[in-house]
Design an enzyme around this catalytic site. Sequence first.
Site, mmCIF file in Angstrom:
data_model
loop_
_atom_site.group_PDB
_atom_site.id
_atom_site.type_symbol
_atom_site.label_atom_id
_atom_site.label_comp_id
_atom_site.label_asym_id
_atom_site.label_seq_id
_atom_site.Cartn_x
_atom_site.Cartn_y
_atom_site.Cartn_z
ATOM 1 N N HIS A 1 0.850 -1.185 0.000
ATOM 2 C CA HIS A 1 0.000 0.000 0.000
ATOM 3 C C HIS A 1 0.887 1.238 0.000
ATOM 4 C CE1 HIS A 1 -4.137 -1.314 0.054
ATOM 5 N NE2 HIS A 1 -3.860 -2.238 0.964
ATOM 6 N N ASP B 1 -0.330 7.130 -3.401
ATOM 7 C CA ASP B 1 -1.538 6.844 -4.175
ATOM 8 C C ASP B 1 -1.903 7.964 -5.144
ATOM 9 O OD1 ASP B 1 -1.994 4.346 -3.118
ATOM 10 O OD2 ASP B 1 -3.525 4.982 -1.700
#
Length: 382
Positions: free
Chosen positions: A131, A161
């Site tokens: 992540h 992200d």
Amino acid sequence: MPGPLEGYRIVELAGIGPGPFCGMMLADHGAEVIRVDRLGGTGGGIDSHAAMDPLQRSRKSIAVDLKRADGIKIVRDLCRTADGLIEGFRPGVMERLGLGPDVLQADNARLVYGRMTGWGQSGPYAKVAGHDINYIALAGALHAFGRAGEKPTPPVNMVGDFGGGGMILAFGMVSAILAAQKSGHGQVIDCAMVDGSALLMSMIWGFRAQGLWQDERGVNALDTGAHFYDTYECADGRFVAIGAIEPQFYAELRRLAGIADASAFDAQHDRAAWPSLKEEMARVFKTKSRDEWCAVMEMTDACFAPVLSMGEAPGHPHNIERATFGSIGDAVQPMPAPRYSSTPTAIPRPAGKAGADGEALLIELGYDTTHIVDLRAAGTLG
């Protein structure tokens, strides 16, 4: 006005995080983005809240079972009409589905194939899970975030992200589509968040090369090490942000804070003095509430701003005048950025139900109604 990307079509394989952010960016600026959703909901599993989610706005949606051959054919047919495709699966998944770049670009030579992953399509980590926090850690970015003597603090998932992932891919898609207009050939974009987050640190790498940045956290001019670039708590427990780097702005800060005559502040860049100057600056800002400091310093060159919560930011006069935020459906959302003088963007539309546009899209592709009814009956089309 629909925005500068009017007339371009992008197919987006539904996912979470950076892929949808890229799709949002392209849709915000006028592209027709068709999201291929999973049957029973979106790729993020939050279909019941889709209308409140900025990352899903302004799309068309078709829900398809990608485990069925006729579902794969639908995606291939969509991509024949598209300028680009966005996918965020692990390396090899699209190839196993029969939707790899070799297949889709054989169908459509101009197709730009955007691949969004954390680690990239190659390298020792390429096929393992991760992540944002992991990608920015490996890129050398996470190590820089945090205060002196404390552990690294992830800046939520802005750097990996969204900044290093979705926004970099959006830039790559537009760049490659422009190149395809000249060459007649699309290409594959390998967009990795570890690469993108490293790129976002470019200025800091430059400082480090010049000896202006230390690897130790919280001791540099821009990472809360300096007294003139930090946040300070006020008398009411709220905070203000100070960024008075240049000497003229630093002088204005001192004047408005009532420390113009305090000689200790004269040597602005004496790193040895920074800790004690931070303590004194903290004492000064504790003497007034945040609103009282706003009355003194807002609209000046002290490089000052109140630290607003998400609940407060949409109501600030500056953000109101610029329409930085707006209500989409029943939710407050950031509006598209940047602004264009000749091709302004439209107000975003809230996401509809997954698969809501499937029939219309298939009719546009030449499917007859009997075929569409058969696809629904077979469970291929949502």
